[in-house]
Write an enzyme that holds these catalytic residues in place. Structure first.
Site, PDB file in Angstrom:
ATOM      1  CG  ASP A  10      85.395  27.292  52.691  1.00  0.00           C
ATOM      2  OD1 ASP A  10      85.742  27.973  53.211  1.00  0.00           O
ATOM      3  OD2 ASP A  10      84.454  26.605  51.730  1.00  0.00           O
ATOM      4  CB  CYS A  67      83.187  24.987  54.645  1.00  0.00           C
ATOM      5  SG  CYS A  67      81.421  25.319  55.239  1.00  0.00           S
ATOM      6  N   GLY A  68      81.155  28.140  54.211  1.00  0.00           N
ATOM      7  CA  GLY A  68      80.504  29.487  53.831  1.00  0.00           C
ATOM      8  C   GLY A  68      79.054  29.145  54.948  1.00  0.00           C
ATOM      9  CB  THR A  69      76.386  26.493  55.069  1.00  0.00           C
ATOM     10  OG1 THR A  69      76.938  25.318  54.503  1.00  0.00           O
ATOM     11  CG2 THR A  69      75.822  27.276  53.451  1.00  0.00           C
ATOM     12  CD  GLN A  71      74.841  22.282  58.013  1.00  0.00           C
ATOM     13  OE1 GLN A  71      75.107  21.387  57.966  1.00  0.00           O
ATOM     14  NE2 GLN A  71      74.190  23.227  58.948  1.00  0.00           N
ATOM     15  N   GLY A  72      78.922  21.636  54.863  1.00  0.00           N
ATOM     16  CA  GLY A  72      79.698  20.498  54.320  1.00  0.00           C
ATOM     17  C   GLY A  72      81.165  19.920  54.895  1.00  0.00           C
ATOM     18  CG  HIS A 100      73.042  16.661  76.618  1.00  0.00           C
ATOM     19  ND1 HIS A 100      72.392  17.526  75.898  1.00  0.00           N
ATOM     20  CD2 HIS A 100      74.304  17.411  78.056  1.00  0.00           C
ATOM     21  CE1 HIS A 100      71.961  17.896  77.729  1.00  0.00           C
ATOM     22  NE2 HIS A 100      72.718  17.760  78.509  1.00  0.00           N
ATOM     23  CG  ASN A 101      75.555  15.245  71.424  1.00  0.00           C
ATOM     24  OD1 ASN A 101      75.144  16.318  70.951  1.00  0.00           O
ATOM     25  ND2 ASN A 101      74.658  14.720  71.479  1.00  0.00           N
ATOM     26  NE  ARG A 111      80.319  33.312  51.338  1.00  0.00           N
ATOM     27  CZ  ARG A 111      80.751  31.863  50.767  1.00  0.00           C
ATOM     28  NH1 ARG A 111      80.419  30.466  49.969  1.00  0.00           N
ATOM     29  NH2 ARG A 111      82.180  32.130  50.037  1.00  0.00           N
ATOM     30  NE  ARG A 134      70.137  12.086  80.694  1.00  0.00           N
ATOM     31  CZ  ARG A 134      70.317  12.804  81.151  1.00  0.00           C
ATOM     32  NH1 ARG A 134      71.037  13.235  81.643  1.00  0.00           N
ATOM     33  NH2 ARG A 134      70.129  14.614  80.533  1.00  0.00           N
ATOM     34  CG  HIS A 135      74.602  12.790  78.264  1.00  0.00           C
ATOM     35  ND1 HIS A 135      73.085  13.303  77.406  1.00  0.00           N
ATOM     36  CD2 HIS A 135      74.756  13.924  79.545  1.00  0.00           C
ATOM     37  CE1 HIS A 135      72.799  14.176  78.047  1.00  0.00           C
ATOM     38  NE2 HIS A 135      73.054  14.239  79.311  1.00  0.00           N
ATOM     39  NE  ARG A 138      70.234   8.889  75.925  1.00  0.00           N
ATOM     40  CZ  ARG A 138      69.758   9.278  77.059  1.00  0.00           C
ATOM     41  NH1 ARG A 138      70.157  11.333  76.926  1.00  0.00           N
ATOM     42  NH2 ARG A 138      68.679   9.245  77.569  1.00  0.00           N
TER      43      ARG A 138
END
Length: 144
Positions: A10, A67-69, A71-72, A100-101, A111, A134-135, A138
């Site tokens: 963003d 983005c800033g964090t 997260q969004g 692993h993921n 930020r 094993r991953h 999962r």
């Protein structure tokens, strides 16, 4: 792997995204930077989804979004089927979400971390490979 990387952000993360794009190119990645390029306020869900669709379709192998964090935009990307995106603020986590993921996207908070650390996080993510074993069981459970 063809090493094609999509980047998006963003308005809060344009400069950091461009720095990561330049660094990824020096590491041999073909960078697809889908913007934005101007500082006007934008909606991170649109940018996260657009990048995720390029990864999910196979047009790009991996994606980095900001983005800033972090997260969004990560939440928006994870709504796209086939996307496994995590927010990382350290190199260990960035490496582990690949190993692993089988994460195919990384999210960074502009930020939250400075440019030097962000470049190290991106490099750790891009250099790591899924370990399988094993991953894989999962990851299949995550995919449902």
């Amino acid at each position: 792997m063809s090493k094609r990387l999509v980047l998006s952000s963003d308005h809060a993360a344009i400069a950091l995204r461009q720095a990561i794009a330049s660094h990824a190119a020096t590491l041999g990645w073909e960078v697809v930077d889908i913007g934005p390029t101007t500082p006007e306020s934008t909606h991170y869900p649109l940018h996260g989804k657009a990048a995720a669709e390029r990864v999910a379709s196979g047009e790009c192998d991996l994606g980095i979004i900001l983005c800033g964090t972090g997260q969004g935009i990560m939440m928006a990307a994870n709504k796209v089927p086939g996307i496994r995106c995590g927010v990382c603020s350290d190199t260990f986590s960035a490496r582990m979400i690949r190993q692993h993921n089988d994460a195919n996207m990384l999210s960074i908070g502009a930020r939250v971390v400075g440019e030097g650390l962000a470049l190290e996080i991106a490099e750790a993510f891009l250099a790591a490979e899924f370990e399988g074993g094993r991953h894989a069981t999962r990851v299949a459970m995550i995919e449902g």
